[in-house]
Design an enzyme around this catalytic site. Sequence first.
Site, short mmCIF file in Angstrom:
data_model
loop_
_atom_site.label_atom_id
_atom_site.label_comp_id
_atom_site.label_asym_id
_atom_site.label_seq_id
_atom_site.Cartn_x
_atom_site.Cartn_y
_atom_site.Cartn_z
CE LYS A 1 7.01 4.84 0.17
NZ LYS A 1 7.62 3.51 0.14
CB SER B 1 12.34 1.20 5.22
OG SER B 1 12.71 0.26 4.23
CD GLU C 1 3.56 10.11 -5.75
OE1 GLU C 1 2.60 10.85 -5.44
OE2 GLU C 1 4.47 9.83 -4.95
C1 LIG Z 1 8.78 3.15 -0.57
C2 LIG Z 1 9.74 2.38 0.23
C3 LIG Z 1 11.12 2.68 0.26
C4 LIG Z 1 11.74 3.75 -0.60
O1 LIG Z 1 11.29 5.05 -0.36
P1 LIG Z 1 12.16 6.12 0.42
O2 LIG Z 1 11.43 7.39 0.21
O3 LIG Z 1 13.53 6.13 -0.16
O4 LIG Z 1 12.18 5.70 1.85
C5 LIG Z 1 11.95 1.96 1.10
N1 LIG Z 1 11.47 0.94 1.85
C6 LIG Z 1 10.16 0.61 1.84
C7 LIG Z 1 9.70 -0.52 2.70
C8 LIG Z 1 9.25 1.31 1.03
O5 LIG Z 1 7.96 0.96 1.02
#
Ligand SMILES: *Cc1c(COP(=O)(O)O)cnc(C)c1O
Length: 390
Positions: free
Chosen positions: A86, A375, A108
């Site tokens: 993020k 992610s 948000e």
């Molecule tokens: C917020 C988040 C997501 C989901 O958001 P995307 O916009 O689909 O990437 C996925 N993995 C993590 C670790 C997150 O914090």
Amino acid sequence: MKPDARGYFGAFGGRFVPEVLAYALDELERAVAEAFEDGRFWSEYRELLATYVGRPAPLYRARRFETGGVPLVVKREDLNHTGSHKINNTLGQAMLAQRMGKRRVIAETGAGQHGVAAATVGAKFGFPVDVYMGARDVERQAPNVALMRLLGATVHSVSSGTQTLKDATNEAFRVWAAEVEESLSFIGSVVGAHPYPYMVREFQRVIGDEAREQCAREYGRLPSDVVACVGGGSNAIGIFTAFLDSGGVRLWGVEAAGEGIESGRTAASLGAGSIGVLHGSRSYVLQSAEGQVLETHSISAGLDYPGVGPEHAYLKESGRVSYVSVRDGEALESFFDFARAEGIVPALESAHALAFARSISRERGGGDLVLVNLSGRGDKDLAHVGRLSS
Ligand SMILES: *Cc1c(COP(=O)(O)O)cnc(C)c1O
């Protein structure tokens, strides 16, 4: 690909907002166009990615989690400052806000990951940050709320509707409409009205650009498969973009099935939703036959959203990306397995991608290589998982 002049990827995207916001979006669109043409903007961004975020994120081969004979390699977005992808996005948006002469930031947040990333760059750039969060999420995500406050942000609890991300987003838009002159609204995924889905993608594509080069350098080939979880879709589009033109690379977006697509307790917008408008753009939405947005369910708060980015809707229709889903239980199993096999605690969101990647790696052979976007890290999920397993 770039969206067309009205912000459409094929039949999806666009700008469905009241007049005051259309003015703010025009202004943002002009600022984005100018910044993206400016080499100094990108060199400053890249320098901050290196010194502040800690990029490039390495590739790591998960040898003990692998099941087949083919390498399962993860892109370590979990190692970024604040623990997920993020920050790639909020850093870019903060640089834009500064360029546009804005004095405040609105964000948000659902689980709080985007809120923390926004509060972080707010501190770094000296912007006051107002975070809107559903009252239920404020309660469920107390550690992130404390962290945002520590970083100097003001957290507003939103008690309308289901008291979750959908309602927090509505409230953030309402507040932004009242103060568009001085504020920029940060959106945490590739959703919302044009130019957000395009802009956020350009800030996240560094994931795939790096990974493509790393695969070539470290493994001497492109991956056979690229796998990422899909909430709004920003980490997925971030890793897919570099491979879209390489037809031999299979791309997989993994949604949260929740308790199962058929159960109704799901968050798989592409798998179980239909075409509609949510938060300013046309895409797939989990909605009733009358167009009422449905309540979603997923074990992972970051995937628990009834919409999905318009570019994913387009990539689904074009067939370039395959969208599948993984249930709560399967994700939880991979969460534990990955932690114990590799000594890396994945975010519950990322555990959905790991579960699917492991299942397809069993069917692969030869020179195949499965690349997964890790992610984020799972420290934030410990309390939640603890409650489930006790
Ligand atoms: C917020 C988040 C997501 C989901 O958001 P995307 O916009 O689909 O990437 C996925 N993995 C993590 C670790 C997150 O914090």
